[in-house]
Design an enzyme around this catalytic site. Structure first.
Site, PDB file in Angstrom:
ATOM      1  N   GLY A  10      32.539  21.572   0.898  1.00 44.77           N
ATOM      2  CA  GLY A  10      31.981  20.165   0.916  1.00 44.77           C
ATOM      3  C   GLY A  10      31.065  19.797   1.731  1.00 44.77           C
ATOM      4  O   GLY A  10      30.368  18.556   1.662  1.00 44.77           O
ATOM      5  N   GLU A  40      36.046  26.491   2.466  1.00 52.85           N
ATOM      6  CA  GLU A  40      35.575  27.363   1.154  1.00 52.85           C
ATOM      7  C   GLU A  40      34.130  26.466   0.981  1.00 52.85           C
ATOM      8  O   GLU A  40      34.034  25.589  -0.179  1.00 52.85           O
ATOM      9  CB  GLU A  40      36.432  26.368   0.002  1.00 52.85           C
ATOM     10  CG  GLU A  40      38.004  26.992   0.281  1.00 52.85           C
ATOM     11  CD  GLU A  40      38.935  26.196  -0.840  1.00 52.85           C
ATOM     12  OE1 GLU A  40      38.383  25.069  -1.436  1.00 52.85           O
ATOM     13  OE2 GLU A  40      40.077  26.424  -1.143  1.00 52.85           O
ATOM     14  N   GLY A  70      30.387  26.172  -0.480  1.00 55.46           N
ATOM     15  CA  GLY A  70      29.715  26.838  -1.524  1.00 55.46           C
ATOM     16  C   GLY A  70      28.097  26.309  -1.684  1.00 55.46           C
ATOM     17  O   GLY A  70      27.555  27.315  -1.175  1.00 55.46           O
ATOM     18  N   ARG A  71      28.159  25.193  -1.637  1.00 49.79           N
ATOM     19  CA  ARG A  71      26.546  24.499  -1.514  1.00 49.79           C
ATOM     20  C   ARG A  71      25.890  24.724  -0.154  1.00 49.79           C
ATOM     21  O   ARG A  71      24.682  25.246  -0.271  1.00 49.79           O
ATOM     22  CB  ARG A  71      26.689  23.028  -1.711  1.00 49.79           C
ATOM     23  CG  ARG A  71      25.211  22.297  -1.853  1.00 49.79           C
ATOM     24  CD  ARG A  71      25.305  20.907  -1.865  1.00 49.79           C
ATOM     25  NE  ARG A  71      26.611  20.260  -2.343  1.00 49.79           N
ATOM     26  CZ  ARG A  71      26.521  19.798  -3.813  1.00 49.79           C
ATOM     27  NH1 ARG A  71      25.364  19.564  -4.329  1.00 49.79           N
ATOM     28  NH2 ARG A  71      27.504  19.233  -4.153  1.00 49.79           N
ATOM     29  N   ARG A  92      21.431  18.867 -12.444  1.00 47.01           N
ATOM     30  CA  ARG A  92      22.035  18.094 -11.220  1.00 47.01           C
ATOM     31  C   ARG A  92      21.115  16.780 -11.414  1.00 47.01           C
ATOM     32  O   ARG A  92      21.796  15.580 -11.042  1.00 47.01           O
ATOM     33  CB  ARG A  92      21.734  18.568  -9.782  1.00 47.01           C
ATOM     34  CG  ARG A  92      22.683  19.908  -9.760  1.00 47.01           C
ATOM     35  CD  ARG A  92      22.924  20.439  -8.350  1.00 47.01           C
ATOM     36  NE  ARG A  92      23.470  19.476  -7.396  1.00 47.01           N
ATOM     37  CZ  ARG A  92      23.181  18.589  -6.644  1.00 47.01           C
ATOM     38  NH1 ARG A  92      21.801  18.374  -6.455  1.00 47.01           N
ATOM     39  NH2 ARG A  92      23.875  17.592  -6.082  1.00 47.01           N
ATOM     40  N   CYS A 107      14.746  16.448 -25.372  1.00 50.17           N
ATOM     41  CA  CYS A 107      14.565  15.345 -26.046  1.00 50.17           C
ATOM     42  C   CYS A 107      15.633  14.292 -25.399  1.00 50.17           C
ATOM     43  O   CYS A 107      16.375  13.750 -26.233  1.00 50.17           O
ATOM     44  CB  CYS A 107      14.800  15.406 -27.459  1.00 50.17           C
ATOM     45  SG  CYS A 107      13.922  16.734 -28.292  1.00 50.17           S
ATOM     46  N   GLU A 108      15.511  13.825 -24.255  1.00 56.36           N
ATOM     47  CA  GLU A 108      16.116  12.994 -23.533  1.00 56.36           C
ATOM     48  C   GLU A 108      15.443  12.287 -22.289  1.00 56.36           C
ATOM     49  O   GLU A 108      14.896  13.288 -21.723  1.00 56.36           O
ATOM     50  CB  GLU A 108      17.523  13.607 -22.926  1.00 56.36           C
ATOM     51  CG  GLU A 108      18.518  14.072 -24.213  1.00 56.36           C
ATOM     52  CD  GLU A 108      20.027  14.191 -23.673  1.00 56.36           C
ATOM     53  OE1 GLU A 108      20.368  13.290 -22.508  1.00 56.36           O
ATOM     54  OE2 GLU A 108      20.576  14.709 -24.082  1.00 56.36           O
ATOM     55  N   TYR A 120      24.874  25.159  -8.036  1.00 56.71           N
ATOM     56  CA  TYR A 120      25.135  24.195  -9.115  1.00 56.71           C
ATOM     57  C   TYR A 120      23.796  24.008  -9.916  1.00 56.71           C
ATOM     58  O   TYR A 120      23.676  22.990 -10.543  1.00 56.71           O
ATOM     59  CB  TYR A 120      25.708  22.769  -8.757  1.00 56.71           C
ATOM     60  CG  TYR A 120      26.937  23.083  -7.752  1.00 56.71           C
ATOM     61  CD1 TYR A 120      28.029  23.538  -8.272  1.00 56.71           C
ATOM     62  CD2 TYR A 120      26.951  22.748  -6.343  1.00 56.71           C
ATOM     63  CE1 TYR A 120      29.357  23.736  -7.230  1.00 56.71           C
ATOM     64  CE2 TYR A 120      27.982  23.070  -5.624  1.00 56.71           C
ATOM     65  CZ  TYR A 120      29.236  23.327  -5.977  1.00 56.71           C
ATOM     66  OH  TYR A 120      30.248  23.582  -5.240  1.00 56.71           O
TER      67      TYR A 120
HETATM   68  N1  LLP Z   1      36.707  23.978  -3.050  1.00 53.62           N
HETATM   69  C1  LLP Z   1      37.199  23.147  -3.759  1.00 53.62           C
HETATM   70  C2  LLP Z   1      38.369  22.916  -4.001  1.00 53.62           C
HETATM   71  C3  LLP Z   1      36.128  22.423  -4.610  1.00 53.62           C
HETATM   72  O1  LLP Z   1      36.380  21.788  -5.645  1.00 53.62           O
HETATM   73  C4  LLP Z   1      34.779  22.752  -4.261  1.00 53.62           C
HETATM   74  C5  LLP Z   1      33.723  22.013  -5.019  1.00 53.62           C
HETATM   75  C6  LLP Z   1      34.451  23.540  -3.122  1.00 53.62           C
HETATM   76  C7  LLP Z   1      35.317  24.088  -2.491  1.00 53.62           C
HETATM   77  C8  LLP Z   1      32.900  23.894  -2.851  1.00 53.62           C
HETATM   78  O2  LLP Z   1      32.398  22.659  -2.283  1.00 53.62           O
HETATM   79  P1  LLP Z   1      30.819  22.731  -1.666  1.00 53.62           P
HETATM   80  O3  LLP Z   1      30.872  23.186  -0.338  1.00 53.62           O
HETATM   81  O4  LLP Z   1      29.886  23.529  -2.552  1.00 53.62           O
HETATM   82  O5  LLP Z   1      30.309  21.237  -1.617  1.00 53.62           O
HETATM   83  N2  LLP Z   1      28.301  20.276  -9.397  1.00 53.62           N
HETATM   84  C9  LLP Z   1      28.335  19.320  -8.427  1.00 53.62           C
HETATM   85  C10 LLP Z   1      29.360  19.873  -7.224  1.00 53.62           C
HETATM   86  C11 LLP Z   1      30.712  20.019  -7.645  1.00 53.62           C
HETATM   87  C12 LLP Z   1      31.681  20.537  -6.494  1.00 53.62           C
HETATM   88  C13 LLP Z   1      32.959  20.784  -7.106  1.00 53.62           C
HETATM   89  N3  LLP Z   1      34.091  21.337  -6.200  1.00 53.62           N
HETATM   90  C14 LLP Z   1      27.061  19.155  -7.779  1.00 53.62           C
HETATM   91  O6  LLP Z   1      26.061  19.720  -8.338  1.00 53.62           O
HETATM   92  O7  LLP Z   1      26.743  18.585  -6.850  1.00 53.62           O
END
Ligand code: LLP
Length: 429
Positions: free
Chosen positions: A239, A277, A279-280, A316, A348-349, A377
């Site tokens: 997150g 964890e 991701g982003r 996004r 078309c949106e 994402y």
């Molecule tokens: N761990 C869990 C349990 C999660 O649900 C998520 C993200 C992460 C780790 C990784 O989070 P990050 O480090 O990437 O923030 N599609 C959305 C973001 C959805 C995130 C869902 N869960 C966007 O484009 O902003």
């Protein structure tokens, strides 16, 4: 350092000229930088030094096999949320003992797949899920390492669609019910509930919610230990936010070092293995979406730059009103004037808009633009809406590039459909 910079007047990904790449493979396409992926992983990992920890890359952010393999070679584990992602990470070379399985709705088949693979931990989010996992484990004669995800009831102060740690969200079990659930888990043969997990949301730009959530986690750990539970593993979720270069953003993303210091401060003294964890943070600014200008159209009040990428390629901005910087691939001359334009796709949106009132140098049909911070994402959330095939993904490393997902052709997409038999007899039946 930014690995998407101008070289000889044109934007490059590391040492790869994006204009030449666009001519070669066509547009739109995603382009990822190996150096950026590696650096983000290393910086984050280093921020947690001194803690017994595993960085489990949240594959949902970008699950291209080459991206996962790049990170696996750096030592990353993986956080997966489906049987499909589990298959992907194992194929990409992540060691099963570095894989955690999150998600609020795992099927029995996914549980069985994870047990067979011998992954590090299942993150359980409800009592019915715990009961099903215990049954699947018993059938296999296995004892599964489990972390129960608690919902700390903390507001992550991010977009409401990606906030997960409030009591009204679907995730985890209420933190104050932890003693009941762990007591229940202790009686289940197939379950080794020696972990606790928490994840409060995504794109957090303020560390205070983490402090609150991890404080609660530490408290629950101490309480459960006092009740005789052997808690050895803490999963802190992901997150941490990234800069999207939004001029309207009042706060910038906190540095990973500050996050690491907070983690040490809040849970460092608990003598637990720590999983994180992200991701982003790893993938977001390691990728761009390269698109070509189709038309420049003057509306009554605005100038529209219509590009060949659309909301189906990068959702996004449409879904979260997310800001993504849009830059010209041709380097603007020093002092070159800019004009405000809306950068829009062909779908078309009206929501198919990448940016409004963006100040770009004069662009013409055929010019290239890059939509930044699209590595997380982006491609993973793409669809084929409006009959638009999925676009290629390219990974660069230094001066090399590889198409790590080829372009899908419209004919191939149609190949998934089948005609109903009563429609193939000339319409007579
Ligand atoms: N761990 C869990 C349990 C999660 O649900 C998520 C993200 C992460 C780790 C990784 O989070 P990050 O480090 O990437 O923030 N599609 C959305 C973001 C959805 C995130 C869902 N869960 C966007 O484009 O902003």
């Amino acid at each position: 350092m930014d690995h998407f910079q101008y070289r000889d007047g044109r934007l490059a990904a590391e040492e790869v000229d994006l204009t030449a790449l666009a001519d070669q493979i066509g547009t739109p396409f995603y382009c990822y930088s190996t150096a950026t992926l590696e650096r983000h992983f290393q910086v984050f990992d280093a921020a947690l030094q001194g803690l017994d920890h595993t960085v489990c890359y949240a594959v949902k952010a970008n699950s291209n096999l080459a991206v996962i393999a790049t990170l696996a070679r750096q030592g990353a584990g993986a956080d997966v949320v489906s049987g499909g992602e589990l298959t992907q990470v194992l194929k990409a070379g992540v060691a099963p003992e570095k894989v955690v399985f999150s998600g609020v709705g795992k099927t029995a088949a996914e549980m069985a797949q994870a047990i067979d693979a011998g992954i590090a931990q299942m993150n359980v989010e409800s009592e019915p899920e715990l009961a099903l996992l215990a049954m699947v484990a018993r059938d296999k004669g296995a004892r599964v390492p489990v972390a129960i995800r608690i919902n700390p009831d903390v507001d992550a102060k991010t977009h409401e669609k990606i906030t997960t740690g409030r009591a009204e969200n679907k995730f985890g079990i209420d933190w104050d019910r932890a003693p009941d659930i762990y007591a229940r888990a202790r009686d289940l043969d197939g379950i080794d509930a020696s972990g606790i997990a928490v994840h409060i949301g995504s794109q957090l730009t303020d560390l205070t919610p983490y402090r609150d959530a991890y404080g609660r986690l530490a408290q629950v750990t101490r309480d459960l230990r006092a009740q005789g539970h052997d808690i050895r593993r803490l999963d802190l979720g992901g997150g941490l936010g990234i800069p999207y270069a939004d001029p309207a953003e009042a706060v910038s993303a906190p540095p990973p070092e500050d996050y690491g210091a907070l983690v040490r401060d809040m849970v460092g003294g608990l003598d637990c293995h720590v999983t994180v964890e992200p991701g982003r943070l790893i993938a977001g600014n390691a990728g761009i979406l390269v698109t070509r200008v189709l038309y420049v159209k003057d509306g009554a009040t605005r100038r529209f730059v219509i590009v060949d990428a659309a909301m189906n390629d990068l959702l996004r901005p449409t879904l979260y009103d997310a800001y993504h910087a849009v830059v010209s691939v041709r380097e603007p001359a020093a002092g070159e004037s800019t004009q405000p334009v809306d950068v829009v796709g062909p779908v078309c949106e009206t929501g198919d808009t990448f940016g409004e009132e963006r100040h770009l140098p004069a662009v013409m049909p055929g010019d290239l633009l890059a939509i930044r911070s699209a590595g997380a994402y982006g491609a993973v959330m793409a669809s084929t809406y409006n009959g638009r095939p999925l676009v290629p993904e390219v990974l660069v490393s230094g001066g090399r590039h590889a198409v790590v997902r080829r372009r899908v052709e419209a004919e191939e997409m149609m190949g998934f459909d089948a005609m109903a038999p009563w429609l193939t007899d000339g319409g007579a039946g």
